[in-house]
Design an enzyme around this catalytic site. Sequence first.
Site, PDB file in Angstrom:
ATOM      1  CB  CYS A  62      -5.513   8.411   3.998  1.00  0.00           C
ATOM      2  SG  CYS A  62      -5.427   8.466   5.800  1.00  0.00           S
ATOM      3  CG  ASN A 105      -1.884   1.107   1.305  1.00  0.00           C
ATOM      4  OD1 ASN A 105      -1.513   2.220   1.659  1.00  0.00           O
ATOM      5  ND2 ASN A 105      -3.137   0.843   0.987  1.00  0.00           N
ATOM      6  N   GLY A 130     -14.625  -3.451   4.414  1.00  0.00           N
ATOM      7  CA  GLY A 130     -15.411  -2.524   5.235  1.00  0.00           C
ATOM      8  C   GLY A 130     -16.264  -3.367   6.171  1.00  0.00           C
ATOM      9  N   GLY A 188     -10.058  -6.045   7.956  1.00  0.00           N
ATOM     10  CA  GLY A 188      -9.325  -4.951   8.576  1.00  0.00           C
ATOM     11  C   GLY A 188      -9.493  -4.902  10.077  1.00  0.00           C
ATOM     12  CB  THR A 189     -11.827  -2.852  12.117  1.00  0.00           C
ATOM     13  OG1 THR A 189     -11.533  -1.637  11.416  1.00  0.00           O
ATOM     14  CG2 THR A 189     -12.110  -2.528  13.560  1.00  0.00           C
ATOM     15  CB  ILE A 223     -15.193   1.759   1.387  1.00  0.00           C
ATOM     16  CG1 ILE A 223     -15.648   1.125   2.706  1.00  0.00           C
ATOM     17  CG2 ILE A 223     -16.231   1.675   0.303  1.00  0.00           C
ATOM     18  CD1 ILE A 223     -16.888   1.754   3.318  1.00  0.00           C
ATOM     19  CB  THR A 254     -11.914   5.008   7.327  1.00  0.00           C
ATOM     20  OG1 THR A 254     -10.956   5.998   6.951  1.00  0.00           O
ATOM     21  CG2 THR A 254     -11.188   3.774   7.838  1.00  0.00           C
TER      22      THR A 254
HETATM   23  C1  LIG Z   1      -5.976   1.694  12.331  1.00  0.00           C
HETATM   24  C2  LIG Z   1      -6.224   1.724  10.848  1.00  0.00           C
HETATM   25  C3  LIG Z   1      -5.182   2.086   9.982  1.00  0.00           C
HETATM   26  C4  LIG Z   1      -5.393   2.118   8.596  1.00  0.00           C
HETATM   27  N1  LIG Z   1      -4.347   2.442   7.765  1.00  0.00           N
HETATM   28  C5  LIG Z   1      -4.526   2.424   6.416  1.00  0.00           C
HETATM   29  C6  LIG Z   1      -3.434   2.679   5.524  1.00  0.00           C
HETATM   30  O1  LIG Z   1      -2.285   2.870   5.919  1.00  0.00           O
HETATM   31  N2  LIG Z   1      -3.691   2.683   4.180  1.00  0.00           N
HETATM   32  C7  LIG Z   1      -4.958   2.431   3.678  1.00  0.00           C
HETATM   33  O2  LIG Z   1      -5.149   2.442   2.450  1.00  0.00           O
HETATM   34  N3  LIG Z   1      -6.000   2.157   4.504  1.00  0.00           N
HETATM   35  C8  LIG Z   1      -5.814   2.147   5.846  1.00  0.00           C
HETATM   36  N4  LIG Z   1      -6.876   1.847   6.684  1.00  0.00           N
HETATM   37  C9  LIG Z   1      -8.205   1.519   6.106  1.00  0.00           C
HETATM   38  C10 LIG Z   1      -8.416   0.004   6.019  1.00  0.00           C
HETATM   39  O3  LIG Z   1      -7.446  -0.626   5.196  1.00  0.00           O
HETATM   40  C11 LIG Z   1      -9.836  -0.336   5.486  1.00  0.00           C
HETATM   41  O4  LIG Z   1      -9.985   0.230   4.192  1.00  0.00           O
HETATM   42  C12 LIG Z   1     -10.959   0.202   6.371  1.00  0.00           C
HETATM   43  O5  LIG Z   1     -10.601   0.155   7.741  1.00  0.00           O
HETATM   44  C13 LIG Z   1     -12.289  -0.554   6.180  1.00  0.00           C
HETATM   45  O6  LIG Z   1     -12.166  -1.929   6.490  1.00  0.00           O
HETATM   46  P1  LIG Z   1     -12.490  -2.544   7.964  1.00  0.00           P
HETATM   47  O7  LIG Z   1     -13.841  -2.028   8.373  1.00  0.00           O
HETATM   48  O8  LIG Z   1     -12.450  -4.049   7.774  1.00  0.00           O
HETATM   49  O9  LIG Z   1     -11.406  -2.076   8.872  1.00  0.00           O
HETATM   50  C14 LIG Z   1      -6.682   1.802   8.070  1.00  0.00           C
HETATM   51  C15 LIG Z   1      -7.713   1.434   8.957  1.00  0.00           C
HETATM   52  C16 LIG Z   1      -7.504   1.383  10.320  1.00  0.00           C
HETATM   53  C17 LIG Z   1      -8.648   0.977  11.221  1.00  0.00           C
END
Ligand SMILES: Cc1cc2nc3c(=O)[nH]c(=O)nc-3n(C[C@H](O)[C@H](O)[C@H](O)COP(=O)(O)O)c2cc1C
Length: 300
Positions: free
Chosen positions: A128, A98, A241, A263-264, A189, A191
Amino acid sequence: MNTKVTIAGVELKNPVMTASGTFGSGAEFSEFYDLGALGAVVTKGVANVPWPGNPTPRIAETRSGMLNAIGLQNPGIDVFVKRDIPFLKKYDTKIIVNVCGKSEEDYCEVVERLADEPVDMLEINVSCPNVKEGGIAFGQDPKALQHITEQVKKRAKQPVIMKLSPNVTDITVMAKAAEAGGADALSMINTLTGMKIDIHRRTFAIANKTGGMSGPAVKPVAVRMVYQTAQAVNIPIIGMGGITNADDALEFILAGATAVSVGTANFANPYAAKEVAEGIENYMRRYQVEDIRDLIGAVR
Ligand SMILES: Cc1cc2nc3c(=O)[nH]c(=O)nc-3n(C[C@H](O)[C@H](O)[C@H](O)COP(=O)(O)O)c2cc1C
């Protein structure tokens, strides 16, 4: 039974990946299970130089989710190439890096640095919500998105995934712009911009004031956006997401995602991504689905 999927010519043993920023570069999670259980590991965003990230506090829990404003803290491409790529190479999984930046030049510099590295795909984070310059600016303007996609594609040796923001009125406009710029795939997606107030301290729960919302609460928004995008473009989509278990992942696949990211959920259950992969196989056995590809976009 076939669980393999192909994205831009890269074959994944199963459609399950980790979502950037929630899995480090895999080292901590490799203590729980063999990363070879996953189709791919997607690394934390890496920039051309080290970024310190935002001031703390920078995460907060919300109902069925969380807010974060890490601000893309990362050690920079030099450390990343020396430390993280060799570590991930030990595992039988694909490596997706990434990439983040503040300007087109920043992104292009990282992409060029990765050209000769053993990396399978690049995921370009133009979405972001937590950095002031760059980042989301590209992800909310279709012209800028198409342009940066073209610039990255000119330099990239690996297939390029453009990671889209949900913080737009119509995600299909952005998806089409990335496709027109030459993107090999889309991921979505990132966030959703949110806010939480700490009523006892009478201030923002996160020092950055706003943060990116993720976790189960965002899943219906994400599934809807994947579905709409699958109808609008001809390139593969990596859906994410709020995926917590295989049932969630299957919703994304049926809506049109070729692969999914967890992710989360990794924070609450370090085995989450592995369990999603296993659960998809169980579903396929239960409903006698011979080929995972028969499920992709099956709901129209
Ligand atoms: C703590 C945290 C750090 C993240 N850092 C990045 C990042 O460095 N680059 C990126 O493209 N997305 C980043 N994301 C977004 C996630 O990759 C993902 O798109 C988003 O959290 C939705 O998926 P989830 O609900 O399963 O977490 C981050 C999300 C979280 C919660």
